[in-house]
Scaffold this motif. Structure first.
Motif, PDB file in Angstrom:
ATOM      1  N   UNK A 113       0.828  -1.214   0.000  1.00 56.91           N
ATOM      2  CA  UNK A 113       0.000   0.000   0.000  1.00 56.91           C
ATOM      3  C   UNK A 113       0.859   1.260   0.000  1.00 56.91           C
ATOM      4  N   UNK A 114       1.945   1.212   0.783  1.00 58.10           N
ATOM      5  CA  UNK A 114       2.839   2.369   0.872  1.00 58.10           C
ATOM      6  C   UNK A 114       3.614   2.563  -0.435  1.00 58.10           C
ATOM      7  N   UNK A 115       4.162   1.483  -0.949  1.00 58.95           N
ATOM      8  CA  UNK A 115       4.979   1.555  -2.166  1.00 58.95           C
ATOM      9  C   UNK A 115       4.164   2.002  -3.372  1.00 58.95           C
ATOM     10  N   UNK A 116       2.891   1.619  -3.437  1.00 58.41           N
ATOM     11  CA  UNK A 116       2.047   1.959  -4.581  1.00 58.41           C
ATOM     12  C   UNK A 116       1.261   3.256  -4.368  1.00 58.41           C
ATOM     13  N   UNK A 117       1.522   3.934  -3.261  1.00 56.36           N
ATOM     14  CA  UNK A 117       0.930   5.249  -3.034  1.00 56.36           C
ATOM     15  C   UNK A 117      -0.504   5.250  -2.563  1.00 56.36           C
ATOM     16  N   UNK A 118      -0.995   4.114  -2.081  1.00 51.85           N
ATOM     17  CA  UNK A 118      -2.365   4.077  -1.578  1.00 51.85           C
ATOM     18  C   UNK A 118      -2.456   4.707  -0.189  1.00 51.85           C
ATOM     19  N   UNK A 119      -1.388   4.604   0.605  1.00 50.89           N
ATOM     20  CA  UNK A 119      -1.306   5.280   1.899  1.00 50.89           C
ATOM     21  C   UNK A 119       0.062   5.957   1.996  1.00 50.89           C
ATOM     22  N   UNK A 120       0.151   6.981   2.839  1.00 54.66           N
ATOM     23  CA  UNK A 120       1.410   7.728   2.951  1.00 54.66           C
ATOM     24  C   UNK A 120       2.415   7.037   3.847  1.00 54.66           C
ATOM     25  N   UNK A 121       1.912   6.371   4.894  1.00 52.82           N
ATOM     26  CA  UNK A 121       2.810   5.776   5.874  1.00 52.82           C
ATOM     27  C   UNK A 121       2.347   4.366   6.243  1.00 52.82           C
ATOM     28  N   UNK A 122       3.312   3.459   6.355  1.00 55.56           N
ATOM     29  CA  UNK A 122       3.023   2.081   6.754  1.00 55.56           C
ATOM     30  C   UNK A 122       2.655   2.080   8.239  1.00 55.56           C
ATOM     31  N   UNK A 123       1.362   1.913   8.518  1.00 55.57           N
ATOM     32  CA  UNK A 123       0.871   1.958   9.898  1.00 55.57           C
ATOM     33  C   UNK A 123       0.937   0.605  10.593  1.00 55.57           C
ATOM     34  N   UNK A 124       1.447  -0.379   9.898  1.00 56.55           N
ATOM     35  CA  UNK A 124       1.490  -1.719  10.483  1.00 56.55           C
ATOM     36  C   UNK A 124       2.908  -2.169  10.832  1.00 56.55           C
ATOM     37  N   UNK A 125       3.752  -2.281   9.831  1.00 60.28           N
ATOM     38  CA  UNK A 125       5.067  -2.904  10.004  1.00 60.28           C
ATOM     39  C   UNK A 125       5.908  -2.271  11.097  1.00 60.28           C
ATOM     40  N   UNK A 126       5.957  -0.941  11.121  1.00 57.56           N
ATOM     41  CA  UNK A 126       6.842  -0.240  12.049  1.00 57.56           C
ATOM     42  C   UNK A 126       6.206   0.063  13.406  1.00 57.56           C
ATOM     43  N   UNK A 127       4.929  -0.277  13.535  1.00 55.40           N
ATOM     44  CA  UNK A 127       4.222   0.086  14.767  1.00 55.40           C
ATOM     45  C   UNK A 127       3.709  -1.123  15.555  1.00 55.40           C
ATOM     46  N   UNK A 128       3.559  -2.241  14.876  1.00 54.73           N
ATOM     47  CA  UNK A 128       3.040  -3.431  15.547  1.00 54.73           C
ATOM     48  C   UNK A 128       4.123  -4.498  15.564  1.00 54.73           C
ATOM     49  N   UNK A 129       4.469  -4.928  16.754  1.00 57.57           N
ATOM     50  CA  UNK A 129       5.581  -5.872  16.917  1.00 57.57           C
ATOM     51  C   UNK A 129       5.233  -7.244  16.365  1.00 57.57           C
ATOM     52  N   UNK A 130       6.192  -7.823  15.666  1.00 59.76           N
ATOM     53  CA  UNK A 130       6.011  -9.168  15.123  1.00 59.76           C
ATOM     54  C   UNK A 130       6.010 -10.172  16.269  1.00 59.76           C
ATOM     55  N   UNK A 131       5.021 -11.076  16.323  1.00 61.07           N
ATOM     56  CA  UNK A 131       4.992 -12.090  17.394  1.00 61.07           C
ATOM     57  C   UNK A 131       6.276 -12.904  17.405  1.00 61.07           C
ATOM     58  N   UNK A 132       6.803 -13.131  18.599  1.00 58.34           N
ATOM     59  CA  UNK A 132       8.032 -13.901  18.732  1.00 58.34           C
ATOM     60  C   UNK A 132       7.740 -15.387  18.540  1.00 58.34           C
TER      61      UNK A 132
END
Length: 331
Positions: A113-132
């Motif tokens: 979504x971020x790369x194709x310009x649908x949203x300005x900022x990735x609200x998932x990857x950098x804000x939600x921790x990946x389960x260990x």
């Protein structure tokens, strides 16, 4: 079994196309962006993504405008809600591996979504921790007694021509550790009864031979005879509807999910859920316990990374006690 793999890939791609044909354009673009992934991975991605987006937007049509309004707090709540699901009417907790996979799918989508310009900022990857992923070696596998119970239950319950198919599939999974997809992709010409070997292909399209052993090969031979009758006695597989070794009553190749259904019919005698992958774990665990040869287990399962194999090599308590005694003697 490359031909079986190609046949499966074509079928899976058609299923994916069917699932996304009425979806918004951005969904089709996303699927095109991950075209380099395997067909089974792409199907797993779309099977997780579409229900997630429908839940998050509250809209079956999942328009991009509503996706763009999803906030990080909603995504975090959704990840928390995904920790549990209903299986056979009971609420069960998903493994850390499954949750990590679902996180990866949503992360991949938000990067798109971020790369194709649908949203300005990735609200998932950098804000939600990946389960260990918990590396605790808690592998669910059947022991020797349970393996015998399973085989006896299949022999007692299975009926008709397909009883030989069902027994063959389960014995093959137990003796070789083949994944359910690889089992369904086996073609008649992949089996060398004289040599006692089967040519197979793993997820990375690496081809090698597996050797199920005499008992399993004999059962496969019995099924081959029944299959021959079901196909109308056609010896030339090029004239038959499919070259698949494992077929259903419609004389069509089994799909991977059919292996789940077949196994579920015979594993109600256990108080734990037995999946095809647990049969793979059973092969790995018992093979290691008998041989203590991790390289043999890795080669049997088709692992390219020994780290993956190590999760099946849990050392039992008595061996650890022996190690302590050895070191104690040095003191």
């Amino acid at each position: 079994n490359m031909q079986g793999r190609i046949e499966n890939e074509i079928k899976t791609n058609k299923k994916i196309e069917e699932k996304i044909k009425d979806m918004p354009e951005y969904i089709k673009e996303y699927m095109a962006s991950i075209s380099g992934k395997s067909h089974t991975t792409r199907e797993a991605y779309i099977n997780v993504l579409i229900p997630c987006l429908k839940t998050l937007t509250g809209d079956e049509e999942i328009p991009i405008e509503k996706v763009q309004k999803i906030k990080t707090v909603q995504l975090q709540k959704h990840m928390n809600d995904m920790k549990y699901r209903i299986v056979d009417g009971k609420q069960v907790k998903l493994s850390s591996n499954t949750l990590a996979t679902r996180w990866s799918i949503l992360s991949s989508f938000y990067k798109f979504l971020t790369a194709y310009g649908y949203i300005e900022k990735d609200l998932f990857t950098n804000y939600i921790e990946r389960p260990q992923i918990k590396n605790n070696n808690e592998v669910v596998a059947l022991n020797e007694k349970e393996i015998k119970m399973l085989i006896e239950n299949v022999k007692a319950k299975a009926k008709g021509n397909l009883r030989y198919r069902d027994i063959s599939i389960i014995m093959l999974a137990l003796t070789t550790g083949l994944r359910k997809t690889a089992i369904t992709e086996i073609n008649v010409e992949d089996i060398d009864f004289e040599n006692g070997s089967i040519k197979t292909t793993n997820k990375g399209e690496k081809t090698w031979n597996v050797y199920p052993g005499e008992t399993t090969m004999n059962m496969l031979d019995l099924w081959y005879g029944k299959r021959w009758s079901m196909m109308g006695g056609l010896e030339d597989i090029s004239k038959s509807s499919t070259g698949a070794f494992f077929i259903n009553n419609k004389r069509e190749r089994l799909i991977p999910n059919s292996v789940d259904h077949i196994l579920s019919k015979y594993t109600d005698i256990f108080d734990k859920r037995i999946t095809p992958h647990k049969l793979r774990a059973t092969c790995a665990t018992n093979l290691y316990n008998k041989t203590k040869d991790i390289m043999l287990v890795a080669e049997t399962l088709g692992h390219s990374d020994i780290k993956v194999t190590k999760r099946y090599t849990k050392i039992d308590e008595e061996i650890k006690r022996t190690a302590g005694n050895i070191m104690n003697d040095l003191l």
